[in-house]
Design an enzyme around this catalytic site. Sequence first.
Site, PDB file in Angstrom:
ATOM      1  N   ASP A 118       0.817  -1.212   0.000  1.00 39.85           N
ATOM      2  CA  ASP A 118       0.000   0.000   0.000  1.00 39.85           C
ATOM      3  C   ASP A 118       0.852   1.264   0.000  1.00 39.85           C
ATOM      4  O   ASP A 118       0.365   2.336  -0.355  1.00 39.85           O
ATOM      5  CB  ASP A 118      -0.914  -0.015   1.238  1.00 39.85           C
ATOM      6  CG  ASP A 118      -1.952   1.090   1.186  1.00 39.85           C
ATOM      7  OD1 ASP A 118      -2.665   1.190   0.167  1.00 39.85           O
ATOM      8  OD2 ASP A 118      -2.056   1.864   2.161  1.00 39.85           O
TER       9      ASP A 118
ATOM     10  N   MET B  63      -8.208   5.745   2.840  1.00 34.74           N
ATOM     11  CA  MET B  63      -8.315   6.911   1.973  1.00 34.74           C
ATOM     12  C   MET B  63      -7.049   7.164   1.161  1.00 34.74           C
ATOM     13  O   MET B  63      -7.022   8.086   0.347  1.00 34.74           O
ATOM     14  CB  MET B  63      -8.618   8.155   2.821  1.00 34.74           C
ATOM     15  CG  MET B  63      -9.967   8.123   3.513  1.00 34.74           C
ATOM     16  SD  MET B  63     -11.340   8.024   2.338  1.00 34.74           S
ATOM     17  CE  MET B  63     -11.117   9.544   1.432  1.00 34.74           C
ATOM     18  N   ARG B  64      -6.011   6.352   1.364  1.00 39.65           N
ATOM     19  CA  ARG B  64      -4.781   6.602   0.625  1.00 39.65           C
ATOM     20  C   ARG B  64      -5.002   6.460  -0.877  1.00 39.65           C
ATOM     21  O   ARG B  64      -4.397   7.175  -1.681  1.00 39.65           O
ATOM     22  CB  ARG B  64      -3.675   5.661   1.093  1.00 39.65           C
ATOM     23  CG  ARG B  64      -2.336   5.945   0.415  1.00 39.65           C
ATOM     24  CD  ARG B  64      -1.195   5.124   0.972  1.00 39.65           C
ATOM     25  NE  ARG B  64      -0.773   5.618   2.270  1.00 39.65           N
ATOM     26  CZ  ARG B  64      -0.867   4.939   3.408  1.00 39.65           C
ATOM     27  NH1 ARG B  64      -1.381   3.711   3.375  1.00 39.65           N
ATOM     28  NH2 ARG B  64      -0.466   5.454   4.536  1.00 39.65           N
ATOM     29  N   ALA B  65      -5.861   5.525  -1.282  1.00 37.20           N
ATOM     30  CA  ALA B  65      -6.118   5.332  -2.707  1.00 37.20           C
ATOM     31  C   ALA B  65      -6.688   6.599  -3.338  1.00 37.20           C
ATOM     32  O   ALA B  65      -6.286   6.995  -4.438  1.00 37.20           O
ATOM     33  CB  ALA B  65      -7.072   4.160  -2.916  1.00 37.20           C
TER      34      ALA B  65
END
Length: 744
Positions: free
Chosen positions: A193, A274-276
Site C-alpha cells: 500500500d 483513503m490513501r487510494a
Amino acid sequence: MTTYPFSAVLGMADMRLALLLNAVSPAIGGVLVRGEKGTAKSTAVRALAALLPPVPRVAGCRFGCDPAEPDPACPDGPHPAGAPAETRPARLVELPVGAAEDRVVGSLDLEKALGEGVRAFEPGLLAAAHRGVLYVDEVNLLHDHLVDLLLDAAAMGRSHVEREGVSVSHAARFLLVGTMNPEEGELRPQLLDRFGLTVEVGASRDPAIRVEVVRRRLAADADPTGFAARWADADAEIASQVAAARRRLPGVRLPDAALRQIAEVCAAFDVDGMRADIVTARTALAHAAWHGRDRVTIDDVRVAARLALPHRRRRDPFDTPGLDEKLLDEALQRAQDAHPDDEPDDDGPDRGPDGGGGPQGGGGPDGDGGPDGRGPDGRGPDGADPGPGRAGQTAAGDTGLDGRADQGSDGGLPQRASDDDDWSGPDQDNGPRGDRTEGGDGVASGAADGDPSRGGAHATAGGQPMAVPRGGLKARLLTAPGVGDGVPGRRSRARTGRGRTTGARVPAGRVGALHLPATVRAAAPHQAARGRLTGPLRLRPDDVREAVREGREGNLVLFVVDASGSMGARQRMTAVKDAVLALLTDAYQRRDKVAVIAFRDAGARTLLPATSSVLAASTRLAELPTGGRTPLAEGLLAAADLLRVERLRDPKRRPLVLVVTDGRATAGRRPLDRAAGAAAVLAATGAACVVVDCESGPVRLNLANRLALQLHAPHRRLDDVAANPLRHPQASARTASTPDRSVA
C-alpha cells in the site's frame, strides 16, 4: 559505468509513464513494477535518475538538507540561515535485498565510541536517498525487519535510529521504486500500500519488437558511450518536459467533478482507507501537468485509477492484481450522471497517447526517443529500421494507444511445464473452464465453483486455473522443533537480529546489537591492569559483546500430497485441497517458502519447486489430477531429494514437511515395506515432518498413524490442521489450547 538511456527502452509504456509521473510529482509515493524476468524493469528504473532535476543541498551536509528549508533536527546541523549551498545530481540509491539493518538506517561507530570516547554516527542508505530515489530490486524478497524500516521511513518521512543508547533522527523523504517477479512471492499488504502506483510488464510477443530490443541491447553492449550519446538528445527532451511539468504542477486545478469521479471509482473498487483516493488525485494532477493542461479531466482520472488502484484491491494472497476496466468506465459514468451540471471537461492542448508522449506528443514515454517512436535520427539507434511493427508499440501487459491494458500478458505467473501422459490424461481433474466469469482485465471478477473435487472456489490468473480457499478455514500453527538460525519470518523459533534478548556473545565480525551489561562485565576485571583508578571505565574492542536475540524464522513448507485413486473421491479431495489452501495462506502470512510434490499412479512429481509465490502454488494445486495407484515410497523419496537440493541453496532455512495422505501404499512390489524404507530415508534428513491423515469413513486402517511413527513425526487429522472456527468451535478451542511446542 554508462547507464542505458531511458528513451531507448522500447515499449513498456505503463512503466515509463508511472516513473515519469512520479518524477513530476514525488508526492505520489513511488512505483512498484511487477513482471516476468528480463523485461527491462531494472534498466528503466536505473535510467530514471538521469531525468530528474538537480538537487540543491547545504554544502557538506551528509543528509542532503535543502538550503531553502533545512531540517532543524539534522545531525549535521543546525544549519544557519544563508549557509553555503551546492547542487548535486539526483541520486538513485539501491537497497540490496540482503543489506544489514545498520547499513540501511546508519550505525554508531563502535570503535570510535569505545576507543576514543566520542559519539560518531555513520549515515545509512535512507539518508543517502533523501530527496532522491530509493530503488529495491526484488523487493518481495526483502527481509521483514528491513520492510519495517521502510514502512516507518515512508510513513513519517524521517528515519529514527535508536541503537546502543544513541538516538538520531533525520529527514528521509524519497521516491520508493521497487521491482519484483511475482513468481518469487508477493509483498506484505502494508508495504504494497505504500507504493503509490503499480504496473504489470511483460515481454512483447511481436517478433519485430523483440528484434529491435535485442538490436539496441547489443549496440549498447558494443559501445556504451556511443549508444548513450545517440540517445542523449531524446533523454534531454524528456528531462526538460519533466522539469516543465514540475513547474506547471502547482497551477493545475482539481475540479469538484474530477474529485467526485475519483471518490466514485475508489468506492466502486472497495479499496481500504483513503490513501487510494489521495494517490489517485495526485496522479491525476501530475498527468494533467505532464500533458500541459491546467485542470484535471476525466481522462486524467481514468489513467490515474488504472495505475493507483490495482494493487489496493487485494484482500488475500490468492487475489490477483488487476482492474476491471468495464467497472472503471461504469464508475466514471455514474459520477458524471449524478452531477450532469458540472462544468464540461476541456482536453486542453494537444497531447500524446495515454501511454505518454509529453505535452506535444513526442519524445515522451510512448515516443521511444523521438516523435514517431524511433531514434533521434528517425531510425533505430544503430541506423536500422525497427521493423514492421508500429512505432512505439507496447509490450504485452503495457498500455496501448487507447490507454487500455494489453491482455496478452500472462500476469507474471510461471508457465506450467508440459505434462507427460501420467499427469495430463483424461482423468485430469481441472473441471470445466467455461464456468469462469472474467472481468475486463482477464482476471476472474467473480469466482465460480467448479468441480468439487478440485477444492475451493476457482478463478483464473493470466488465463490459468487457480484454486482459491473457501472462506472461514483457518490453519493450525505448525512449527519446526528447537531453535533455528534461519531467515527472519513468523513461524518457528530462531536466533535472529530482532526479538527478545536471550544472551550475549563475542562478535564474529561486525558488531550487531551491542549488549552493554555483558560488555561492562567483560571489561570490569581488567580495569586495574589498565591503570584505571578513577574516572570512566576503560574499554577495548575485545571487550565488546553483542546481543543474542530470539525471534521467529520463515521455513520451507513442503507439501507432499497423495493424489492417487484412494484420494480421488470428490468430497475427500475437496477437503484435502481446502486444507492445503488454508495452510498455504498461513505460509504466506508467516513469510515461508513453499513447494509442492504430488504422487500418484507410477511415480511422484514436483509440481512446484521451492518458491515464495503462494499464488503459483495455488495454480499448481488447481491443476492437480487424481487417480491410479499410490506410490507412497516414491513421494517420500522425492521429498528427500528436494530437501537435499534446497539445503545446498538455502542452508539456513529449516524445512517443515507436510505429508498429506491416508497412508495407503499400493504401487510396485512390497509397497508397504518400500514405503517404510523411504520413510527412514526422509527421517534421516533431519527435517521436521507432520503426517496429515486424510482417511475417512467408519472403517479406519490407521496406516497414516503408522507412517507418522516411521517418520518420528506428529500425526494430525485433516480437520484438525485446518478447520472453520465458527462451524467447529470444539476443534478451535482444542487448537487454541494446544501449547506451541515442536510441530504441535
